[in-house]
Write an enzyme that holds these catalytic residues in place. Structure first.
Site, PDB file in Angstrom:
ATOM      1  N   THR A   1       0.859  -1.192   0.000  1.00  0.00           N
ATOM      2  CA  THR A   1       0.000   0.000   0.000  1.00  0.00           C
ATOM      3  C   THR A   1       0.891   1.235   0.000  1.00  0.00           C
ATOM      4  O   THR A   1       2.118   1.141   0.122  1.00  0.00           O
ATOM      5  CB  THR A   1      -0.845   0.061   1.285  1.00  0.00           C
ATOM      6  N   MET A   2       0.263   2.389  -0.058  1.00  0.00           N
ATOM      7  CA  MET A   2       0.996   3.627   0.197  1.00  0.00           C
ATOM      8  C   MET A   2       1.554   3.571   1.614  1.00  0.00           C
ATOM      9  O   MET A   2       1.007   2.893   2.494  1.00  0.00           O
ATOM     10  CB  MET A   2       0.060   4.842   0.083  1.00  0.00           C
TER      11      MET A   2
ATOM     12  N   GLU B   1       7.829   4.376  -7.801  1.00  0.00           N
ATOM     13  CA  GLU B   1       6.515   4.813  -8.300  1.00  0.00           C
ATOM     14  C   GLU B   1       6.217   4.090  -9.624  1.00  0.00           C
ATOM     15  O   GLU B   1       5.709   4.675 -10.585  1.00  0.00           O
ATOM     16  CB  GLU B   1       6.450   6.348  -8.486  1.00  0.00           C
TER      17      GLU B   1
ATOM     18  N   GLN C   1       4.036   2.107 -10.429  1.00  0.00           N
ATOM     19  CA  GLN C   1       2.629   2.035 -10.866  1.00  0.00           C
ATOM     20  C   GLN C   1       2.317   3.070 -11.938  1.00  0.00           C
ATOM     21  O   GLN C   1       1.366   2.923 -12.693  1.00  0.00           O
ATOM     22  CB  GLN C   1       1.671   2.202  -9.670  1.00  0.00           C
TER      23      GLN C   1
ATOM     24  N   GLY D   1      -0.255  12.620  -4.306  1.00  0.00           N
ATOM     25  CA  GLY D   1      -0.654  13.134  -2.998  1.00  0.00           C
ATOM     26  C   GLY D   1      -0.041  12.313  -1.879  1.00  0.00           C
ATOM     27  O   GLY D   1       0.747  11.398  -2.116  1.00  0.00           O
TER      28      GLY D   1
ATOM     29  N   TYR E   1      -4.847  10.721   1.007  1.00  0.00           N
ATOM     30  CA  TYR E   1      -5.009   9.263   0.926  1.00  0.00           C
ATOM     31  C   TYR E   1      -4.973   8.678   2.331  1.00  0.00           C
ATOM     32  O   TYR E   1      -4.395   9.256   3.253  1.00  0.00           O
ATOM     33  CB  TYR E   1      -3.884   8.639   0.079  1.00  0.00           C
TER      34      TYR E   1
END
Ligand SMILES: Nc1ncnc2c1ncn2[C@@H]1O[C@H](COP(=O)(O)OP(=O)(O)O)[C@@H](O)[C@H]1O
Ligand SMILES: Cc1cn([C@H]2C[C@H](O)[C@@H](COP(=O)(O)O)O2)c(=O)[nH]c1=O
Length: 216
Positions: free
Chosen positions: A10-11, A87, A89, A173, A184
Site C-alpha cells: 500500500t501507500m 513509483e 505504478q 498526494g 489518501y
C-alpha cells in the site's frame, strides 16, 4: 541470474525507504545504479521517503523507452550495474516490458517499487504488467495499518477525510487529511468496502445515535 523484482504494498508501507536502502548498500560496495522515478511527491527527478531521505533520479517521461535509455547510457561510456524504478505504478505497460528486457538482454537486476491498486482497488496498468512479468513479487514486511488496527491492504482517496470513489486514476498526494484537498488513507478491505475512514469512523462514534443513553 538477474531478476525483475516487484516490491509492492500500500501507500506508506516503506517502499521508497527500501529502494533507498538497496541503493545505499550497493553503492557502498562500489556499484552504480540507474534510478528511475516518476511523479515523486518531492518533485521531478527525485526518489524520496517519508523518513526524510531523498536521492536524485531520472524522471521517466510519457513514451520514453527505458531499454533504449540504458543502452544509450552504456554505449556512451556510462555505467549501470542495476536499476531501481520507484513509483512504478505510474509507468506504462510498455515501459515495464522494456525493464524486463533490461534484465534479459543487458543482464541487470531491476528492482521496481509501487502500489498495486488505485483508490478504487483496480490495478494500475504498470503494476498489472509487473505482476505478469516479474520474476518475484515481494510484499513489504512492515505492514501499514488501518485505523482499526488490521493490516492495511487498500488505498483510499479522501477529500476532507471522506473517501471518494470518482476521479482520475493518477492524482499525486500524501497520506494526510486537509479540509478540501485530496489525501489518501490506507485501510483494511473491510473498511475500504464500507468507505469508512478514520475521520468517518470517529464521526460515527460521536454521533448521538450511538452515544450511551443517559440514565437521568
Ligand atoms: N517519524 C517516523 N518515524 C519512524 N518511521 C517513520 C516515520 N515516518 C514514517 N516512517 C516510516 O516510513 C514508512 C513510509 O516510508 P515510505 O518509504 O515513504 O513509504 P512508501 O514509499 O511505501 O509510500 C512508514 O510506514 C513508517 O514505517
Ligand atoms: C491510491 C492512489 C495513489 N496515487 C498516488 C499518490 C502518491 O503520489 C502515489 C503513491 O506514493 P507512495 O510513495 O506509495 O505513497 O500514488 C494515485 O495517483 N492514485 C491512486 O489511486
Amino acid at each position: 541470474m538477474p531478476e525483475l523484482v516487484f516490491f509492492s504494498g500500500t501507500m506508506d508501507c516503506g517502499k521508497s525507504t527500501l529502494a533507498l536502502q538497496i541503493e545505499h548498500n550497493r553503492s557502498a560496495r562500489g556499484l552504480q545504479g540507474m534510478i528511475f522515478s516518476r511523479d515523486d511527491r518531492a518533485g521531478e527527478g527525485k526518489l524520496s521517503s517519508r523518513l526524510g531521505l531523498v536521492t536524485d533520479a531520472v524522471e521517466v517521461e510519457d513514451g520514453q523507452d527505458l531499454y533504449a535509455y540504458l543502452v544509450d547510457h552504456l554505449s556512451q561510456g556510462g555505467r549501470a550495474d542495476y536499476v531501481i524504478a520507484d513509483e512504478a505504478q505510474f509507468l506504462a505497460p510498455e515501459q515495464i516490458d522494456q525493464l524486463a528486457r533490461v534484465v534479459d538482454d543487458l543482464g541487470l537486476d531491476v528492482y521496481a517499487f509501487g502500489i498495486t491498486t488505485d483508490f478504487r482497488s483496480k490495478l494500475f496498468p504498470g503494476s498489472q504488467r509487473l505482476v505478469e512479468l516479474a520474476d518475484r513479487v515481494e510484499v513489504l514486511q512492515v505492514e501499514a495499518l488501518c485505523w482499526c488496527g488490521a493490516r492495511a491492504t487498500h488505498n483510499a482517496r479522501t477529500i476532507g477525510g471522506v473517501m471518494v470513489v470518482e476521479g482520475a486514476q493518477v492524482v499525486v498526494g500524501d497520506v494526510t487529511h486537509s479540509a478540501d484537498e485530496v489525501g489518501y488513507e490506507v485501510l483494511c478491505r473491510r473498511h475500504h468496502r464500507r468507505r469508512m475512514t478514520s475521520a468517518t469512523a470517529r464521526a460515527a462514534a460521536l454521533s448521538p445515535d450511538v452515544l450511551p443513553v443517559s440514565s437521568s
